[in-house]
Design an enzyme around this catalytic site. Structure first.
Site, PDB file in Angstrom:
ATOM      1  N   HIS A  47       0.823  -1.207   0.000  1.00 48.54           N
ATOM      2  CA  HIS A  47       0.000   0.000   0.000  1.00 48.54           C
ATOM      3  C   HIS A  47       0.859   1.260   0.000  1.00 48.54           C
ATOM      4  CE1 HIS A  47      -3.855   1.991   0.614  1.00 48.54           C
ATOM      5  NE2 HIS A  47      -3.308   2.729   1.556  1.00 48.54           N
ATOM      6  N   HIS A  93     -10.107   2.880  -0.747  1.00 49.24           N
ATOM      7  CA  HIS A  93     -10.263   2.436   0.636  1.00 49.24           C
ATOM      8  C   HIS A  93     -11.063   1.141   0.615  1.00 49.24           C
ATOM      9  CE1 HIS A  93      -9.898   4.168   4.918  1.00 49.24           C
ATOM     10  NE2 HIS A  93      -8.713   4.147   4.356  1.00 49.24           N
ATOM     11  N   SER A 311      -5.253   6.909  13.125  1.00 53.70           N
ATOM     12  CA  SER A 311      -6.311   7.818  13.560  1.00 53.70           C
ATOM     13  C   SER A 311      -6.420   8.954  12.554  1.00 53.70           C
ATOM     14  CB  SER A 311      -5.999   8.379  14.950  1.00 53.70           C
ATOM     15  OG  SER A 311      -6.031   7.361  15.919  1.00 53.70           O
ATOM     16  N   GLY A 525      -2.397   9.334  -8.244  1.00 51.64           N
ATOM     17  CA  GLY A 525      -3.050   8.034  -8.335  1.00 51.64           C
ATOM     18  C   GLY A 525      -2.774   7.149  -7.142  1.00 51.64           C
ATOM     19  N   ASN A 526      -3.185   5.905  -7.291  1.00 48.04           N
ATOM     20  CA  ASN A 526      -3.151   4.958  -6.189  1.00 48.04           C
ATOM     21  C   ASN A 526      -3.211   3.551  -6.777  1.00 48.04           C
ATOM     22  OD1 ASN A 526      -5.463   3.395  -4.220  1.00 48.04           O
ATOM     23  ND2 ASN A 526      -3.636   4.150  -3.223  1.00 48.04           N
TER      24      ASN A 526
END
EC number: 6.3.5.3
Length: 719
Positions: A47, A93, A311, A525-526
């Site tokens: 990730h 996600h 968090s 991007g991801n």
């Protein structure tokens, strides 16, 4: 508290292979501490490190005269003229949303908004691309309800309009839903804030909400497949508070006006670890953190927990020390934590101290820059089998099958849960085509779209990758926008399987070709890999988010279809039914090749639409469902019937690419025909908009009846 011994099982539970652990031993020169193991796990997981995809991501076109900042920062930045820039990114996600739908989706929205305002931009638009399993699957309704509520709950409370997106259903997503969140903001082009630290001895400041145990190990969880231990991973899902995020945004943007910010980074994946390491690495500095100074909301938190907590609503900043009081006053005003938790140092070290004890002492540049990079074996996806015979279906029956499917029925049930008009600059709300938002205080507007057709990518990754970009280009062109740039969200299965890696490589090749040909560079991007459960992968889903500029609001192509308007199709129709929606919904078949994409034709057709927009009353691209579905949606949106001359399945429901449906009056149609002929393009009259019925050839049904099916089917399927 005694730290656990470093054992093979503990190493494996952190997502590290034996070879990767050996590399850590060589770097550190000793057995790492528990906190150090956690830090390496966070920085080296898929990730955060992109270790399986980095080789191929480098091949993407990322530059252009309009690009101010490409991949590598929190979001991409593109010049829109007049000293302004649009800042945008799309990010997944997925894993958290499957485990805890509401909070997973909500914090996905929160994370992407922070990426935007961390750069100094005020968010003005959001979109989301959602993929779920088949509607009859026992978990699907819970996921849809939770995800949509989470997206709406966070975005609505924060105060950003949701102006577009996608929702799809397929059995391939039964074990892994996809939640891809997009956000865009506006900034002054010369006031962009970056994450590279600068200066030795500069204070490192923690901003925002307090740190808890939620999300510890979240990035590592998002880098692995699911199995029957999925419920045990619920604590790795973050918990969001949109009202705190709203205050954090206002405080951050106000702080940026003081001149106190040297560099700034939001705390997303891997929390304090990743943000501190990235800032130090980009600035060629070391970082020391004193964890007893970190604001916490839970007692007895360990160094490991504080470094890996995810968090939400937190930022890290390098501060000009002479402006500390002014900066603190801003955060006091917004009732948010402001704590100096460390400093930049000249030595190349990432030094973590907790209650006077060194918990981690690592070479920072090595930690950031030596994550494993794999050249995964891959095999090209074999050519699809030829499409067999497809018997003609009654045209209205075929249309009814599409509009009663949750894939193609109206998504009002979804969009009405989102605030689409907050900030009062929305020009076009979700429902048909690209969303449009006015650039506040100007006559300009920005258009936004999110596109991918996973079944095309499954059949032919290269053409499917091209098509995702091309459809985004068409959606922007159809509203009169000039496409500027793109962001990609690459959702795939396990990259350790050569056939999955082959899908990824093929899609990257197709996307690269398309963004180069259409002048839409990738600026952010991801990558989300390991979207598998018990060995079953999702459909390859390389989602493309795209942004276009409308120089003047008068240039917007509207949806003004009226009785008597002519229906024209720009582009050639060959009746391509391979991998089509009608083939899937009516015949339950997924056969044939994906439709080929002619990028030269795509460019020529988009240019033609923009050059001749004065003659066009309404326009939409032809994609899923072909001409029949596009004509129905255009007619239904306007409350007027449509008559198409064609009656055969291939002409009505074929999904040939590069095409647009245009509505205009007779005189405008003549002018467009002349212009198309002069440009050497194919423009064909296919029918007209009239009456209160939908008629394809000799088959017809009342518009009102079909409209009821279209508007009610999605909600009914979830009831």
């Amino acid at each position: 508290m005694q730290e656990p011994a470093i054992t093979p099982d503990l190493i494996a539970s952190h997502g590290l292979s034996p070879d990767e652990y050996d590399r850590i031993l060589n770097i550190v020169g000793r057995t790492p501490t528990f906190t150090e193991l956690g830090i390496f796990s966070a920085m080296w997981n898929e990730h955060c490190s992109y270790k399986s995809s980095k080789k191929w991501l480098r091949t993407l076109p990322t530059t252009g005269p309009q690009v101010i900042c490409g991949p590598g920062e929190n979001a991409g930045v593109v010049d829109i003229g007049d000293g302004q820039a649009v800042v945008f990114k799309m990010e997944s996600h997925n894993h958290p949303s499957y485990i805890e739908p509401y909070q997973g989706a909500a914090t996905g929205v929160g994370g992407i908004l922070r990426d935007v305002f961390t750069m100094g931009a005020r968010p003005i638009a959001a979109m989301n691309s959602l993929s779920f399993g088949e509607i009859s699957h026992p978990k699907t309704r819970q996921l849809v309800n939770g995800v949509v509520a989470g997206v709406g709950g966070y975005g609505n409370c924060f105060g950003v309009p949701t102006v577009g997106g996608e929702v799809r259903f397929d059995p391939a997503y039964n074990g892994n839903c996809l939640v891809n969140a997009f956000a865009a903001g506006l900034a002054d082009a010369d006031k962009i804030f970056y994450s590279a630290a600068s200066g030795v001895g500069m204070p490192v400041v923690y901003l925002g909400a307090k740190t808890g145990r939620d999300g510890v190990g979240g990035a590592t969880m998002a880098s692995a497949e699911f199995d029957d231990t999925i419920e045990e991973k619920r604590p790795t899902v973050q918990v969001g508070d949109p009202f705190t995020e709203k205050r954090l945004m206002e405080a951050t943007l106000e702080l940026m006006q003081t001149g106190a910010v040297i560099s700034i980074q939001d705390m997303g994946a891997a929390g304090l670890t990743c943000s501190a390491v990235e800032m130090g690495d980009k600035g060629n500095l070391g970082v020391r953190l004193d964890l007893e100074k970190v604001p916490v909301r839970e007692e007895a938190m360990t160094a490991y927990e504080m470094m890996l907590s995810e968090s939400q609503e937190r930022m890290l900043m390098v501060l000009r020390p002479e402006l500390e009081q002014e900066a603190k006053a801003v955060f006091d005003k917004w009732d948010l934590d402001f704590a100096i938790v460390g400093e930049t140092i000249a030595e190349d070290r990432f030094l973590i101290v907790h209650n006077g004890e060194v918990k981690a002492d690592l070479p920072l540049k090595t930690l950031a820059g030596t994550a494993p990079e794999y050249d995964r074996p891959w095999v090209a996806t074999p050519a699809a089998d030829p499409l067999g015979d497809v018997p003609d279906v009654d045209p209205i029956d075929g249309l009814r099958a599409l509009i009663s499917s949750p894939n193609y029925a109206s998504k009002d049930w979804v969009f009405t849960q989102y605030d689409t008009m907050v900030m009062a600059d929305t020009v076009r709300i979700p429902g048909i085509g690209a969303g449009i938002v006015r650039v506040h205080g100007t006559d300009k507007a920005l258009a936004f779209t999110s596109d991918v057709t996973p079944r095309y990518v499954q059949a032919n990754p290269v053409e499917g990758g091209k098509q995702a970009v091309a459809e985004a280009y068409r959606n922007l062109s159809a509203v009169g926008a000039t496409p500027l740039a793109t962001t990609d969200n690459m959702n795939f299965g396990n990259p350790e399987k050569p056939e999955i890696m082959g899908q990824f490589v093929g899609a990257i090749k197709g996307i690269s070709a398309a963004v180069a040909a259409l002048d839409m560079p990738i600026v952010s991007g991801n990558v989300s890999l390991y979207n598998e459960t018990d060995g079953t992968a999702i459909l390859p889903t390389p989602t493309i988010g795209a942004v276009g500029l409308i120089a003047h609001l008068d240039d917007v192509i509207g949806c003004d279809v009226r009785d008597g308007h002519v229906a024209l199709v720009l582009g050639e129709t060959h009746g391509h039914l391979g991998q089509s929606a009608i083939l899937s919904e009516v015949y339950n078949r997924a056969e044939g090749d994906a439709p080929p994409v002619d990028l030269d034709q795509e460019k020529a057709h988009g240019d033609f639409i923009r050059a001749n927009r004065a003659y066009i009353k309404a326009c939409t691209d032809l994609s899923d469902g072909g001409l029949a579905l596009a004509a129905f949606e255009m007619a239904e949106n306007a409350g007027v019937g449509v008559c198409l001359d064609a009656s055969d399945t291939a002409t009505l429901f074929g999904e040939d690419q590069g095409r647009y449906l245009i509505a205009c009056n007779f005189d405008q149609a003549e002018a467009l025909m002349i212009a198309a002929s002069q440009a050497g393009l194919t423009l064909t009259s296919v029918g007209k908009f009239t009456g209160q019925a939908v008629r394809f050839g000799a088959s017809s049904a009342p518009l009102a009846e079909l409209s009821d099916v279209y508007r009610q089917s999605f909600g009914a399927a979830l009831a």
